[in-house]
Design a protein around this motif. Structure first.
Motif, mmCIF file in Angstrom:
data_model
loop_
_atom_site.group_PDB
_atom_site.id
_atom_site.type_symbol
_atom_site.label_atom_id
_atom_site.label_comp_id
_atom_site.label_asym_id
_atom_site.label_seq_id
_atom_site.Cartn_x
_atom_site.Cartn_y
_atom_site.Cartn_z
ATOM 1 N N VAL A 20 0.903 -1.355 0.056
ATOM 2 C CA VAL A 20 -0.070 -0.139 -0.064
ATOM 3 C C VAL A 20 0.800 1.675 0.061
ATOM 4 N N ARG A 21 0.444 2.783 -0.559
ATOM 5 C CA ARG A 21 1.004 3.590 -0.630
ATOM 6 C C ARG A 21 0.672 4.805 0.148
ATOM 7 N N LEU A 22 1.040 4.812 1.549
ATOM 8 C CA LEU A 22 0.702 5.960 2.187
ATOM 9 C C LEU A 22 1.188 7.813 2.074
ATOM 10 N N ASP A 23 -0.005 8.535 2.055
ATOM 11 C CA ASP A 23 0.240 9.786 1.020
ATOM 12 C C ASP A 23 0.504 10.936 2.636
ATOM 13 N N GLU A 24 -0.866 10.783 3.910
ATOM 14 C CA GLU A 24 -1.184 11.304 4.108
ATOM 15 C C GLU A 24 -0.224 11.536 5.630
ATOM 16 N N PRO A 25 -0.133 13.328 6.196
ATOM 17 C CA PRO A 25 0.626 13.378 7.227
ATOM 18 C C PRO A 25 -0.085 12.287 8.691
ATOM 19 N N ALA A 26 -1.001 11.771 8.602
ATOM 20 C CA ALA A 26 -0.468 11.901 10.215
ATOM 21 C C ALA A 26 -0.167 10.677 10.427
ATOM 22 N N ILE A 27 0.818 9.619 9.359
ATOM 23 C CA ILE A 27 1.680 8.750 9.483
ATOM 24 C C ILE A 27 2.877 9.163 9.969
ATOM 25 N N ALA A 68 0.042 -4.157 20.586
ATOM 26 C CA ALA A 68 -0.971 -3.836 20.577
ATOM 27 C C ALA A 68 -1.509 -2.120 20.893
ATOM 28 N N ASP A 69 -0.536 -1.211 20.419
ATOM 29 C CA ASP A 69 -0.314 0.325 20.065
ATOM 30 C C ASP A 69 -0.414 0.449 18.662
ATOM 31 N N VAL A 70 -1.007 1.297 19.094
ATOM 32 C CA VAL A 70 -1.038 2.236 17.471
ATOM 33 C C VAL A 70 -0.707 3.598 17.307
ATOM 34 N N VAL A 71 -0.090 4.494 16.558
ATOM 35 C CA VAL A 71 0.163 5.451 16.585
ATOM 36 C C VAL A 71 -0.028 6.192 15.854
ATOM 37 N N ILE A 72 -0.639 7.776 15.804
ATOM 38 C CA ILE A 72 -0.981 8.056 15.037
ATOM 39 C C ILE A 72 -0.730 9.949 15.524
ATOM 40 N N GLY A 73 -0.107 10.719 14.382
ATOM 41 C CA GLY A 73 -0.151 12.187 15.112
ATOM 42 C C GLY A 73 0.916 12.710 13.674
ATOM 43 N N GLU A 74 0.859 13.573 13.457
ATOM 44 C CA GLU A 74 1.359 14.112 12.862
ATOM 45 C C GLU A 74 2.787 15.591 13.072
ATOM 46 N N VAL A 75 4.015 14.583 12.722
ATOM 47 C CA VAL A 75 5.049 16.156 13.280
ATOM 48 C C VAL A 75 5.648 16.656 12.549
ATOM 49 N N GLY A 76 6.118 17.861 13.028
ATOM 50 C CA GLY A 76 6.933 19.042 13.157
ATOM 51 C C GLY A 76 8.267 19.525 12.764
ATOM 52 N N LEU A 77 8.653 20.190 12.716
ATOM 53 C CA LEU A 77 10.002 20.379 12.501
ATOM 54 C C LEU A 77 10.505 20.429 13.346
ATOM 55 N N THR A 78 9.735 20.870 14.140
ATOM 56 C CA THR A 78 10.532 21.321 15.782
ATOM 57 C C THR A 78 9.935 20.507 16.949
ATOM 58 N N VAL A 94 4.254 17.083 17.855
ATOM 59 C CA VAL A 94 2.493 16.559 17.367
ATOM 60 C C VAL A 94 1.784 16.995 17.479
ATOM 61 N N ARG A 95 1.043 16.643 15.908
ATOM 62 C CA ARG A 95 0.507 18.420 15.631
ATOM 63 C C ARG A 95 -1.066 17.360 15.586
ATOM 64 N N ARG A 96 -2.388 17.953 15.802
ATOM 65 C CA ARG A 96 -3.804 17.353 15.414
ATOM 66 C C ARG A 96 -3.837 16.670 14.097
ATOM 67 N N VAL A 97 -4.347 15.726 13.696
ATOM 68 C CA VAL A 97 -4.709 15.126 12.696
ATOM 69 C C VAL A 97 -6.473 15.035 12.797
ATOM 70 N N ALA A 98 -7.375 14.988 11.671
ATOM 71 C CA ALA A 98 -8.228 14.960 10.997
ATOM 72 C C ALA A 98 -8.833 13.842 11.859
ATOM 73 N N ARG A 99 -9.534 13.490 11.755
ATOM 74 C CA ARG A 99 -10.732 12.110 12.466
ATOM 75 C C ARG A 99 -10.085 10.810 12.455
ATOM 76 N N LEU A 100 -9.885 11.030 13.767
ATOM 77 C CA LEU A 100 -9.103 10.578 14.530
ATOM 78 C C LEU A 100 -10.313 9.903 15.489
ATOM 79 N N LYS A 142 -3.416 17.067 21.863
ATOM 80 C CA LYS A 142 -4.617 18.526 21.242
ATOM 81 C C LYS A 142 -5.776 17.761 20.664
ATOM 82 N N ASN A 143 -5.998 16.605 20.254
ATOM 83 C CA ASN A 143 -7.171 15.731 20.052
ATOM 84 C C ASN A 143 -7.993 15.356 20.759
ATOM 85 N N ILE A 144 -7.487 14.858 21.845
ATOM 86 C CA ILE A 144 -7.801 14.814 22.989
ATOM 87 C C ILE A 144 -9.520 15.571 23.427
#
Length: 469
Positions: free
Chosen positions: A364-371, A391-401, A404-410, A430-432
């Motif tokens: 599969v090819r993934l393009d979204e920033p949430a990975i 049993a862990d899943v990891v979600i989030g966008e990483v900034g240059l600083t 961990v930034r929020r993602v959509a449709r969490l 920030k998604n909590i």
């Protein structure tokens, strides 16, 4: 007798020139300029199909006075295809299907034709590459045997138009657009002029008669549909059928769709009896995952309206060369370099002397920033040789600083992870809040990459906030 004018046309991008050139100025490809005769377009040929369809000259209307009609769709038995098309086949639509040779384009369309014929719809399958007997052999292998499915081996567009006029089918399959030709165009079949004029002829048939037409298009070695770029602008939808040759899974994506979203994805599996739908791809992609291995994380990725859980694998090893290698399969190569730079600068990992190989398991090819966060954790896990929790899943966008930034449709991602038995989810802090947490899964919010690594690889972190139902 007047001398016929000639021109040189690039077979990849459609660039035209009065003289031959070894390198096309438009697409920078070599040896693609082919000599063609310049045709004069008559007034009859240049007339708009909209004018002929209405029986008179069209006039401008106020947009507030135009009557809105809901497009009626023909639903197939393939839910994956219906999802990619936006709910089904729209009558009068022109759809272009592209893909590598042998990927299964003809198989997919023959199965769709069979399903449409079972619904008492007349379907015409026109093959310009195979004889009727060869098409019959594939139909027998796929178990296709319907009286409403008609097969024709023909490449002359004018004769094809006569057959369509007599039959008046609901669906027409042209396999492929590079093999058919018009007598009025002097260039060879598959050339830029032939492909453009033949597509325009089929577009006129589709719009004036309300017949859905599927065109099969060849692809170049770069993976783009062969012929001029104008071809993709003329049709209503462009579907790419892709997949790795050594995998049985095939992915159908819409890169253009006037009747639906372009973010949807349909997943099929190639078997002896043909293509079968994969209704729960997350279980398929995770069934071979090895628990307790360093460099492996799971991320819920959004593909249109569907959540797909996939495994991201990473292998970090000391380099034997002066320049370390950065290789990615299913991910953007530049994104891997960016995330490794964040780990070096913000976390302090010395990765500049290590080769990095990152892969999305399953083809599969993934393009979204949430990975981003999942890729970062996989790289750090392999570098430290510390396995993540299975049993862990990891979600989030990483900034240059390093944030961990929020993602959509969490919420939708977490619900899918809980269904498959995952117990913890590392998400942006920030998604909590503002949504309901499913039973049986723990939510851990983090603000930085360091906090995420402490949670995934180094135990509890004082910086993360935790709540559980």
């Amino acid at each position: 007798m007047a001398k016929r004018k000639t021109k040189y046309v690039c077979q990849d991008c459609g660039y035209e020139s009065t003289k031959w050139m070894g390198k096309c100025p438009g697409c920078q490809n070599w040896n693609t300029m082919v000599e063609e005769f310049e045709e004069k377009q008559t007034a009859a040929n240049s007339r708009s199909f909209v004018t002929s369809a209405r029986g008179g000259v069209s006039k401008p209307e106020p947009i507030t006075k135009i009557e809105r009609k809901q497009e009626a769709r023909i639903s197939t038995n393939m839910k994956e295809l219906n999802r990619v098309l936006g709910g089904g086949i729209v009558p009068g639509s022109l759809v272009l299907v592209g893909g590598d040779p042998g990927i299964g384009k003809s198989t997919l369309l023959l199965q769709v034709s069979s399903q449409m014929a079972k619904q008492e719809e007349r379907v015409l399958y026109i093959s310009g590459e195979e004889s009727v007997k060869q098409t019959k052999l594939r139909a027998d292998r796929l178990g296709v045997a319907e009286d409403n499915l008609f097969v024709l081996a023909e490449t002359d567009v004018e004769y094809i138009e006569k057959v369509i006029e007599e039959m008046n089918p609901t669906l027409v399959i042209i396999d492929s657009i590079q093999t058919v030709y018009l007598d009025g165009v002097t260039s060879a079949p598959g050339s830029v002029s032939q492909v453009r004029e033949c597509t325009a002829a089929f577009m006129k048939i589709a719009k004036t008669k309300g017949i859905a037409i599927f065109l099969v298009g060849h692809v170049t070695k770069q993976g783009a549909i062969a012929g001029p770029r104008l071809l993709e602008h003329m049709v209503d939808s462009v579907l790419y059928f892709e997949g790795e040759r050594h995998h049985t899974f095939r992915i159908l994506r819409a890169v253009k769709n006037r009747f639906g979203s372009t973010n949807e994805m349909g997943i099929f599996e190639m078997k002896e009896e043909g293509l079968t739908e994969v209704l729960n791809p997350s279980e398929i992609f995770l069934q071979e995952r090895t628990a307790g291995s360093a460099g492996s994380t799971v991320v819920p990725s959004m593909e249109g309206t569907r959540t797909v859980l996939v495994e991201i694998q990473s292998l970090i090893s000391p380099t034997s060369f002066g320049n370390p290698r950065r290789m990615a399969t299913g991910l953007d190569h530049n994104r891997i370099s960016l995330l490794m730079a964040v780990l070096e600068k913000r976390v302090g990992m010395l990765l500049q002397n290590h080769d990095a190989y990152v892969k999305v398991a399953g083809g599969v090819r993934l393009d979204e920033p949430a990975i981003d966060l999942a890729v970062t954790v996989a790289i750090a896990s392999s570098f430290r040789d510390v396995p993540t929790r299975p049993a862990d899943v990891v979600i989030g966008e990483v900034g240059l600083t390093g944030e961990v930034r929020r993602v959509a449709r969490l919420e939708q991602r977490i619900i899918e992870a809980a269904k498959l038995g995952f117990e913890r989810a590392i998400i942006p802090k920030k998604n909590i809040g503002g949504w309901t947490v499913p039973d049986g899964i723990e939510i851990i919010g983090v603000n930085t990459v360091n906090e995420a690594l402490e949670q995934c690889l180094g135990g509890a972190s004082s910086g993360g906030s935790t709540f559980k139902l």
